[in-house]
Design an enzyme around this catalytic site. Structure first.
Site, mmCIF file in Angstrom:
data_model
loop_
_atom_site.group_PDB
_atom_site.id
_atom_site.type_symbol
_atom_site.label_atom_id
_atom_site.label_comp_id
_atom_site.label_asym_id
_atom_site.label_seq_id
_atom_site.Cartn_x
_atom_site.Cartn_y
_atom_site.Cartn_z
ATOM 1 N N ASP A 39 7.064 33.418 20.460
ATOM 2 C CA ASP A 39 5.880 33.308 19.618
ATOM 3 C C ASP A 39 5.141 34.648 19.555
ATOM 4 O O ASP A 39 5.124 35.420 20.509
ATOM 5 C CB ASP A 39 4.942 32.239 20.186
ATOM 6 C CG ASP A 39 3.680 32.091 19.357
ATOM 7 O OD1 ASP A 39 3.793 31.571 18.229
ATOM 8 O OD2 ASP A 39 2.607 32.514 19.818
ATOM 9 N N GLU B 240 9.407 35.118 16.076
ATOM 10 C CA GLU B 240 8.399 34.807 15.061
ATOM 11 C C GLU B 240 7.707 36.118 14.685
ATOM 12 O O GLU B 240 6.796 36.565 15.365
ATOM 13 C CB GLU B 240 7.373 33.805 15.594
ATOM 14 C CG GLU B 240 6.405 33.335 14.513
ATOM 15 C CD GLU B 240 5.006 33.031 15.020
ATOM 16 O OE1 GLU B 240 4.327 32.200 14.400
ATOM 17 O OE2 GLU B 240 4.583 33.639 16.012
#
Length: 694
Positions: free
Chosen positions: A416, A471
């Site tokens: 993330d 991401e």
């Protein structure tokens, strides 16, 4: 309307016709292109001309087929003038100084770890040394806290009085204590509470959850109760033993993104075992091959969706114990499902009492997990930012990855917030236009890039079939090329521009205003030498303040118009059709893998809203209403069946993993997109009222 047919003959592989270059200002904003003219793009073409990228490109941008040089054995003085990435894109030659610098930094760090720690694989076993472990006939606890002036271990085992359990500090800032077993049993019992008490140097003593703790709990009956570390070391008979091997890595991942806590239908936090027994069979039935689990690492604030991590080695206790999570992963493996974990190494919760931030007492950055001052604080996320150059930070984060892979059998990770890691500006107020100077310059956080290179090298060394997804919204080139080639080493990046396109159209444009060429461009706008995971909507698109795609399409009519016992309204007909088409064309044309968030496969209504003060701590929007797709007279079943069929089609024809992609028609008047992918021909008709033959 859409249709598809199988090609009747082998597909041609012509080389790409020349295209005019585009100025940087004409490129799209935040996306996944990475700039330059090596993007895979759809262009208008006459019916007599079709084009595709061949499996082995013959253009000047082709990937070399010779074995890559092993740069892990190179020295820092080599200069790296012949990194394989330079053969991918001639524009990289203008940034050789940058690539050489970061490769040099990577190798220097890697060689230092090999010299002083015995190598990355040994270095990443830090969880066997730090925290609480059993060594022979004693319990040993170690904690890196160089700013502490004195330290004690406290807990249930000594009635929270640490005077008899003072710790000693070595030259590297590591505090330790050895406590002999009592009558052959550990002095600190399994499942008992513990904390690290230390003197800050200003006259105050503070209690903190051990940084390497493997379980942490709080008193749910008390509002805002702090977390306690829990020593987790179950006796042999209570430890979960894995029974099933890891499934093989698929040619193309079809990922089911899920949040265990909100996976039940009841308005409460669901458990790992409930997810394993009730949700995993649904995922398997819909023909997904990979599950991505969010919010596994402990986070004191439930509504953070798991992204404000407080305890990096601890399983989130709201949903069960570490043994329960192992049961879930093993159950997934038994069904042939691989399991990825959403890992958050981009930042840490600013919570002082429960989290890693509690070890920051104003010391310099060399003695902290985080940078100091503004550099150590993310102003939009209200969280702390790691100092990736610190030796013990590298040990902590690399060991964290190793821990989840070794102890819980995870098959990989979705990293993330990679954009925040890549740049010193963290992507804040940035609109990446594709100019390479945005990616390879002083704005790049090379220490963070080196950490990700070390992490990817380690993960693929431990598990060659690991799947690691980044991401990143910036589109940094070579993020998904191997470390040995000069890349950062991820396997896939998320195609984050795709859902933005769909949301923009659904909110701001009438059906006849939809541009077929713009849709095709967004779906194909990616670097052909780097793999992408395409998705129409993830958890991000349905957070409170927004809506699921189905609810954007049908809104309040979903409350009254989803029964098959009455004719469908035009809104429902349109909504169900576009829900199917948008997800399917995204899957077929948007990338090299596909992702769907839990419940969206059957058009889950409304939005996600975690219990919080603003909604009177309600769980009503923090659950999944599976019964909607199970009730036979409701229309949700049609969207669910279509999702099953999409995934089954890829199982049969493997079009997601095919490099053959030919966009042959984007008709703006008829609202039609025609393309080939693998051995299939796809025809999508987005016109709201017209159908066509032929």
């Amino acid at each position: 309307m859409l249709c598809l047919i199988a090609s009747s003959s082998p597909s041609p592989s012509p080389s790409l016709p020349p295209r005019p270059s585009r100025p940087a200002a004409d490129r799209p904003g935040p996306g996944i292109s990475g700039g330059g003219n090596v993007r895979l793009s759809a262009v208008p073409a006459p019916s007599s001309l079709r084009w595709s990228w061949p499996r082995k490109a013959k253009s000047k941008f082709s990937v070399p087929v010779s074995a890559p040089r092993d740069y892990t054995m190179a020295t820092a003085e080599d200069g790296f003038g012949d990194l394989p990435i330079y053969n991918l894109d001639p524009k990289f030659a203008g940034f050789k100084d940058h690539f050489s610098y970061r490769m040099k930094k990577y190798l220097e760090q890697k060689h230092s770890i090999e010299k002083y720690e015995g190598g990355l694989e040994e270095f990443s076993k830090g969880y066997l040394k730090f925290g609480i472990n059993t060594e022979n006939d004693a319990t040993v606890y170690r904690e890196w806290a160089p700013a502490a002036k004195d330290a004690q271990l406290i807990g249930d085992f000594n009635n929270w009085n640490g005077s008899g359990h003072r710790m000693t500090k070595d030259n590297f800032g590591v505090w330790s204590i050895r406590i002999s077993h009592v009558n052959g049993k550990p002095a600190i019992p399994h499942n008992s509470k513990v904390k690290f008490r230390f003197h800050r140097g200003d006259g105050l003593w503070v209690d903190r959850v051990p940084a390497w703790i493997r379980y942490a709990t709080f008193d749910a009956s008390k509002f805002g109760a702090p977390y306690d570390g829990v020593h987790w070391d179950p006796p042999t008979g209570e430890r979960y033993v894995f029974k099933h091997p890891r499934p093989r890595k698929p040619d193309a991942p079809r990922i089911y993104e899920a949040h265990v806590g909100m996976s039940g239908e009841k308005p409460e936090v669901s458990t790992y075992r409930e997810f394993a027994d009730n949700v995993l069979p649904r995922i398997k039935a819909n023909n997904y091959n990979t599950v991505q689990l969010m919010a596994i690492m402990e986070h004191s604030y439930y509504a953070s969706f798991g992204y404000h991590v407080t305890n990096f080695f601890a399983v989130s206790s709201r949903s069960g114990t570490p043994e329960d999570l192992k049961y879930l992963v093993d159950k997934a493996h038994s069904l042939g499902l691989r399991v990825l974990m959403d890992v958050v190494h981009s930042h840490a919760s600013s919570n002082m009492t429960d989290g890693l931030n509690g070890y920051d007492v104003g010391q310099n950055t060399q003695e902290s997990y985080f940078h100091t001052g503004e550099r150590g604080y993310h102003k939009l996320w209200d969280s702390r930012l790691f100092n990736y150059a610190n030796w013990e930070v590298l040990r902590y984060l690399l060991s964290n990855l190793r821990y989840w892979m070794d102890e819980f059998m995870f098959d990989g990770f979705r990293f993330d917030g990679v954009t925040s890691m890549l740049y010193n500006h963290h992507g804040i107020n940035m609109s990446f236009a594709g100019n390479y100077k945005e990616y390879f310059g002083l704005d790049t956080d090379v220490d963070a890039v080196v950490y990700m290179m070390l992490a990817n090298h380690l993960m693929h060394k431990i598990l060659p079939e690991a799947t690691v997804v980044a991401e990143d919204v910036s589109g940094m080139p070579v993020l998904c090329r191997s470390v040995d080639e000069g890349g950062v080493g991820f396997d896939y990046r998320l195609a984050m521009a795709i859902p933005d396109r769909w949301i923009d159209y659904l909110k701001n444009k009438d059906d006849l205003e939809w541009s077929m060429s713009a849709i095709a461009h967004t779906l194909t706008n990616r670097r052909y030498t780097e793999k992408c995971i395409a998705y129409a909507e993830s958890h991000d698109q349905s957070i409170v303040g927004d809506k699921t795609m189905a609810f954007l399409l049908m809104d309040k009519e979903m409350y009254t118009g989803m029964s098959d016992l009455q004719p469908a309204s035009p809104t429902i007909d349109r909504g169900i059709a576009l829900q199917k088409m948008i997800h399917f064309i995204t899957m077929a044309l948007g990338g090299d893998g596909y992702l769907n968030f839990m419940g969206n496969e059957f058009g889950h209504p409304e939005w996600i809203d975690f219990p919080r003060e603003g909604n009177n701590w309600s769980y009503d929007k923090c659950r999944r209403q599976w019964s909607l797709s199970d009730i036979d007279h409701l229309r949700y079943k049609y969207m669910n069946a279509f999702d099953q069929a999409m995934n089954a089609l890829d199982d049969k024809f493997s079009f997601l993993s095919s490099s053959k992609q030919i966009v042959s028609d984007m008709n703006e008047e008829k609202k039609i997109i025609v393309f080939e992918r693998g051995d299939l021909v796809f025809v999508f008709n987005f016109h709201p009222s017209k159908t066509y033959d032929g």
